[in-house]
Design a protein around this motif. Structure first.
Motif, PDB file in Angstrom:
ATOM      1  N   ILE A 187      88.674 191.083  74.506  1.00  0.00           N
ATOM      2  CA  ILE A 187      87.913 191.348  75.849  1.00  0.00           C
ATOM      3  C   ILE A 187      86.908 190.302  76.047  1.00  0.00           C
ATOM      4  O   ILE A 187      86.033 190.324  75.074  1.00  0.00           O
ATOM      5  CB  ILE A 187      87.488 193.087  75.923  1.00  0.00           C
ATOM      6  N   ALA A 188      86.930 189.461  77.055  1.00  0.00           N
ATOM      7  CA  ALA A 188      86.177 188.414  77.291  1.00  0.00           C
ATOM      8  C   ALA A 188      84.753 188.868  77.541  1.00  0.00           C
ATOM      9  O   ALA A 188      83.674 188.035  77.182  1.00  0.00           O
ATOM     10  CB  ALA A 188      86.485 187.299  78.285  1.00  0.00           C
ATOM     11  N   GLY A 189      84.527 189.969  77.969  1.00  0.00           N
ATOM     12  CA  GLY A 189      83.224 190.323  78.691  1.00  0.00           C
ATOM     13  C   GLY A 189      83.492 191.661  79.695  1.00  0.00           C
ATOM     14  O   GLY A 189      84.699 191.600  80.153  1.00  0.00           O
ATOM     15  N   ILE A 190      82.566 192.267  79.958  1.00  0.00           N
ATOM     16  CA  ILE A 190      82.666 193.231  80.885  1.00  0.00           C
ATOM     17  C   ILE A 190      81.809 193.337  82.037  1.00  0.00           C
ATOM     18  O   ILE A 190      80.488 193.487  81.424  1.00  0.00           O
ATOM     19  CB  ILE A 190      82.817 194.647  80.067  1.00  0.00           C
ATOM     20  N   THR A 191      82.005 193.123  83.283  1.00  0.00           N
ATOM     21  CA  THR A 191      81.021 193.232  84.168  1.00  0.00           C
ATOM     22  C   THR A 191      80.977 194.505  84.910  1.00  0.00           C
ATOM     23  O   THR A 191      79.872 194.439  85.620  1.00  0.00           O
ATOM     24  CB  THR A 191      81.684 192.102  85.178  1.00  0.00           C
ATOM     25  N   SER A 192      81.725 195.338  84.871  1.00  0.00           N
ATOM     26  CA  SER A 192      81.425 196.600  85.550  1.00  0.00           C
ATOM     27  C   SER A 192      82.303 197.616  84.843  1.00  0.00           C
ATOM     28  O   SER A 192      83.527 197.314  84.211  1.00  0.00           O
ATOM     29  CB  SER A 192      81.616 196.867  86.892  1.00  0.00           C
ATOM     30  N   ALA A 193      82.095 199.043  84.692  1.00  0.00           N
ATOM     31  CA  ALA A 193      82.960 199.855  84.256  1.00  0.00           C
ATOM     32  C   ALA A 193      82.743 201.334  84.771  1.00  0.00           C
ATOM     33  O   ALA A 193      81.671 201.568  85.417  1.00  0.00           O
ATOM     34  CB  ALA A 193      82.542 200.000  82.826  1.00  0.00           C
ATOM     35  N   VAL A 220      77.473 186.308  78.048  1.00  0.00           N
ATOM     36  CA  VAL A 220      78.550 187.483  77.754  1.00  0.00           C
ATOM     37  C   VAL A 220      77.943 188.990  78.332  1.00  0.00           C
ATOM     38  O   VAL A 220      76.970 189.187  77.754  1.00  0.00           O
ATOM     39  CB  VAL A 220      79.057 187.548  76.348  1.00  0.00           C
ATOM     40  N   LEU A 221      78.725 189.361  79.436  1.00  0.00           N
ATOM     41  CA  LEU A 221      78.363 190.878  79.940  1.00  0.00           C
ATOM     42  C   LEU A 221      78.850 191.814  79.118  1.00  0.00           C
ATOM     43  O   LEU A 221      79.946 191.573  78.685  1.00  0.00           O
ATOM     44  CB  LEU A 221      78.415 190.773  81.287  1.00  0.00           C
ATOM     45  N   THR A 222      78.305 192.977  78.802  1.00  0.00           N
ATOM     46  CA  THR A 222      78.839 193.999  78.233  1.00  0.00           C
ATOM     47  C   THR A 222      78.074 195.415  78.856  1.00  0.00           C
ATOM     48  O   THR A 222      77.425 195.262  79.660  1.00  0.00           O
ATOM     49  CB  THR A 222      78.602 194.041  76.608  1.00  0.00           C
ATOM     50  N   VAL A 223      78.839 196.400  78.360  1.00  0.00           N
ATOM     51  CA  VAL A 223      78.118 197.504  79.384  1.00  0.00           C
ATOM     52  C   VAL A 223      77.306 198.656  78.089  1.00  0.00           C
ATOM     53  O   VAL A 223      77.760 198.669  76.996  1.00  0.00           O
ATOM     54  CB  VAL A 223      79.557 198.537  79.546  1.00  0.00           C
ATOM     55  N   PHE A 224      76.461 199.094  78.562  1.00  0.00           N
ATOM     56  CA  PHE A 224      75.560 199.821  77.629  1.00  0.00           C
ATOM     57  C   PHE A 224      75.286 201.356  78.333  1.00  0.00           C
ATOM     58  O   PHE A 224      75.759 201.552  79.571  1.00  0.00           O
ATOM     59  CB  PHE A 224      74.041 199.211  77.657  1.00  0.00           C
ATOM     60  N   ILE A 273      73.505 191.064  73.435  1.00  0.00           N
ATOM     61  CA  ILE A 273      72.235 190.611  72.515  1.00  0.00           C
ATOM     62  C   ILE A 273      72.847 190.671  71.120  1.00  0.00           C
ATOM     63  O   ILE A 273      73.270 191.603  70.497  1.00  0.00           O
ATOM     64  CB  ILE A 273      71.028 191.528  72.608  1.00  0.00           C
ATOM     65  N   ASP A 274      72.819 189.461  70.754  1.00  0.00           N
ATOM     66  CA  ASP A 274      73.433 189.319  69.139  1.00  0.00           C
ATOM     67  C   ASP A 274      72.171 189.764  68.475  1.00  0.00           C
ATOM     68  O   ASP A 274      71.259 190.364  68.442  1.00  0.00           O
ATOM     69  CB  ASP A 274      73.837 188.000  68.864  1.00  0.00           C
ATOM     70  N   SER A 275      72.789 189.598  66.788  1.00  0.00           N
ATOM     71  CA  SER A 275      71.833 190.148  65.898  1.00  0.00           C
ATOM     72  C   SER A 275      70.427 189.371  65.580  1.00  0.00           C
ATOM     73  O   SER A 275      69.655 189.942  65.066  1.00  0.00           O
ATOM     74  CB  SER A 275      72.527 189.876  64.542  1.00  0.00           C
ATOM     75  N   ARG A 276      70.333 188.374  66.272  1.00  0.00           N
ATOM     76  CA  ARG A 276      69.201 187.447  66.236  1.00  0.00           C
ATOM     77  C   ARG A 276      68.318 187.639  67.365  1.00  0.00           C
ATOM     78  O   ARG A 276      67.199 187.102  67.702  1.00  0.00           O
ATOM     79  CB  ARG A 276      69.570 185.974  66.266  1.00  0.00           C
ATOM     80  N   GLY A 277      68.658 188.652  68.401  1.00  0.00           N
ATOM     81  CA  GLY A 277      68.015 188.885  69.690  1.00  0.00           C
ATOM     82  C   GLY A 277      68.279 187.980  70.633  1.00  0.00           C
ATOM     83  O   GLY A 277      67.516 187.967  71.668  1.00  0.00           O
ATOM     84  N   LYS A 278      69.131 186.952  70.520  1.00  0.00           N
ATOM     85  CA  LYS A 278      69.699 185.987  71.620  1.00  0.00           C
ATOM     86  C   LYS A 278      70.986 186.539  72.421  1.00  0.00           C
ATOM     87  O   LYS A 278      71.517 187.253  72.069  1.00  0.00           O
ATOM     88  CB  LYS A 278      70.168 184.829  70.778  1.00  0.00           C
ATOM     89  N   VAL A 279      70.941 186.176  73.631  1.00  0.00           N
ATOM     90  CA  VAL A 279      72.177 186.373  74.528  1.00  0.00           C
ATOM     91  C   VAL A 279      73.311 185.762  73.854  1.00  0.00           C
ATOM     92  O   VAL A 279      73.470 184.490  73.917  1.00  0.00           O
ATOM     93  CB  VAL A 279      71.875 185.963  75.944  1.00  0.00           C
ATOM     94  N   LYS A 280      74.456 186.503  73.795  1.00  0.00           N
ATOM     95  CA  LYS A 280      75.699 186.106  73.254  1.00  0.00           C
ATOM     96  C   LYS A 280      76.212 185.077  74.213  1.00  0.00           C
ATOM     97  O   LYS A 280      76.404 185.692  75.553  1.00  0.00           O
ATOM     98  CB  LYS A 280      76.470 187.023  72.856  1.00  0.00           C
TER      99      LYS A 280
END
Length: 304
Positions: free
Chosen positions: A96-102, A68-72, A54-61
Motif C-alpha cells: 500500500i503506497a499510502g492511504i488518503t481516506s478510509a 506519505v499519508l496514512t490513517v489514524f 511519522i517515522d521513528s525519528r519524528g519525521k514525515v515519511k
C-alpha cells in the motif's frame, strides 16, 4: 493540501443550520502544522482521520519525495477532543503506497481505503499513475487490517476515492471520475453509490445525479444516520474554495437538491469532510480557515 489532493485525483434536513450563532466551533488539540482530514466515525466513540505518517525519528515519511499519508484512529473525549491517537494497524504495508481516506464498516469487520498502485502491484494497461482506487480489507486480531482487495468495479483508467458507508453498511458512497454512459461524471469528480452485496460483491455504481453533483468537483461524502448526505464541492456561488453542502435522501431513496451550509461551517477558505455524531447536535469538519494551526485542521462543533 486539499487543492493538491484534488489535482492528483481528482438546509432541508432533520437538523437545521439556519442560525450560525447556535453553534460553538473549536480547533482541536490534535492539529499541528501537518494536514489532518478524511474524518469518519468508528464505533460508538471513536474516529479515524488521515494525516502524514511519522517515522521513528519524528519525521514525515516520504515515498519518491512525496509525504506519505496514512490513517489514524482516536477516542472521542466528552469535550469533543480526539485522544489516544495511533496509526491503524495494517499488515503488508509494502503493498500500500499510502492511504488518503478510509471508512470502517458498522460491524468493524471491514475497512475501505483510498490508495494508489505501486510498481509491484500496478496492473497492465495505459492509465495515469496518479489515479486512485478503493480497496477493502478485513480485520484479523493478530494482524490488524489485512487481505486487501481492489473493489471489482474500480477500473484503472478512472479515479475512485473517499469511501463512506450508509448507517446499515449496505450502500457504499464514493467519488469518481467515471466517463461514458448514463452514469458519466458531470464535473471533475462526482459522488456515486453502489450496493454492498457481501463476499466482495457489489452492484453497479450509480451517479447520484444533478441534484447532488455539479460541473465542478464533489468530494468527501458522509451519510448520516438520518439519511442526510454531507459533502464538499467547489461549485460557483460558494463562500470560497471548497464548501460543505448537504442533501436529504427521501423515503424513496431519491436525493433532494443540495444546499450549502452557512457559517460557521463554511468560510472563505476550504471547508470539507463534515461528519455528524448520532445525537445530531455535534460533529466534526475540516477547514483551512484563517486562525488554524497548520494546513487542514479538524474542528469540533456543538449546538448550544
Amino acid at each position: 493540501m486539499l487543492k493538491k489532493f484534488c489535482y492528483i485525483i481528482f438546509l432541508s434536513g432533520l437538523l437545521s443550520f439556519s442560525q450560525a450563532e447556535d453553534y460553538n466551533v473549536k480547533n482541536l488539540k490534535v492539529n499541528t502544522e501537518n494536514t489532518h482530514f478524511g474524518l469518519m466515525p468508528f464505533g460508538n466513540d471513536k474516529i479515524i482521520f488521515t494525516s502524514y505518517f511519522i517515522d521513528s525519528r519524528g519525521k514525515v515519511k516520504r515515498y519518491e519525495g512525496n509525504p506519505v499519508l496514512t490513517v489514524f484512529e482516536g477516542d472521542l473525549s466528552d469535550d469533543g477532543n480526539i485522544i489516544n491517537i495511533s496509526p491503524i494497524q495494517i499488515a503488508g504495508k509494502k503493498e500500500i503506497a499510502g492511504i488518503t481516506s478510509a471508512t470502517i464498516s458498522p460491524d468493524g469487520k471491514f475497512i475501505y481505503i483510498t490508495t494508489q498502485y505501486t510498481r509491484k502491484n500496478r496492473p497492465k494497461g495505459d492509465f495515469k499513475d496518479t489515479n486512485f482506487h478503493i480497496k477493502v480489507g478485513e480485520f484479523k486480531a493478530s494482524l490488524g487490517w489485512t487481505n486487501f482487495k481492489v473493489l471489482p468495479f474500480c477500473k484503472p483508467r478512472y479515479s475512485y476515492a473517499h469511501p463512506t458507508l450508509s448507517h446499515d453498511g449496505k450502500t457504499l458512497y464514493f467519488t469518481a471520475n467515471i466517463r461514458g454512459g448514463k452514469e458519466t461524471t458531470k464535473g471533475g469528480s462526482d459522488i456515486f453509490k453502489v450496493d454492498v452485496l457481501g463476499e466482495n460483491k457489489y452492484g453497479e455504481p450509480k451517479n447520484l445525479g444533478s441534484k447532488v453533483n455539479s460541473y465542478s468537483r464533489e468530494m468527501f461524502p458522509f451519510m448520516s444516520a438520518d439519511n442526510i448526505l454531507y459533502f464538499a464541492s467547489n461549485r460557483p456561488s460558494g463562500f470560497g474554495g471548497f464548501d460543505i453542502y448537504k442533501s436529504h435522501m427521501n423515503v424513496s431513496g431519491v436525493f433532494e437538491k443540495a444546499e450549502k451550509l452557512p457559517k460557521p461551517f463554511n468560510s472563505k477558505q476550504d471547508d470539507f469532510s463534515l461528519i455528524m455524531n448520532p445525537d445530531n447536535t455535534s460533529g466534526y469538519f475540516v477547514s483551512k480557515r484563517i486562525g488554524g494551526k497548520g494546513d487542514d485542521d479538524i474542528y469540533y462543533f456543538l449546538k448550544i
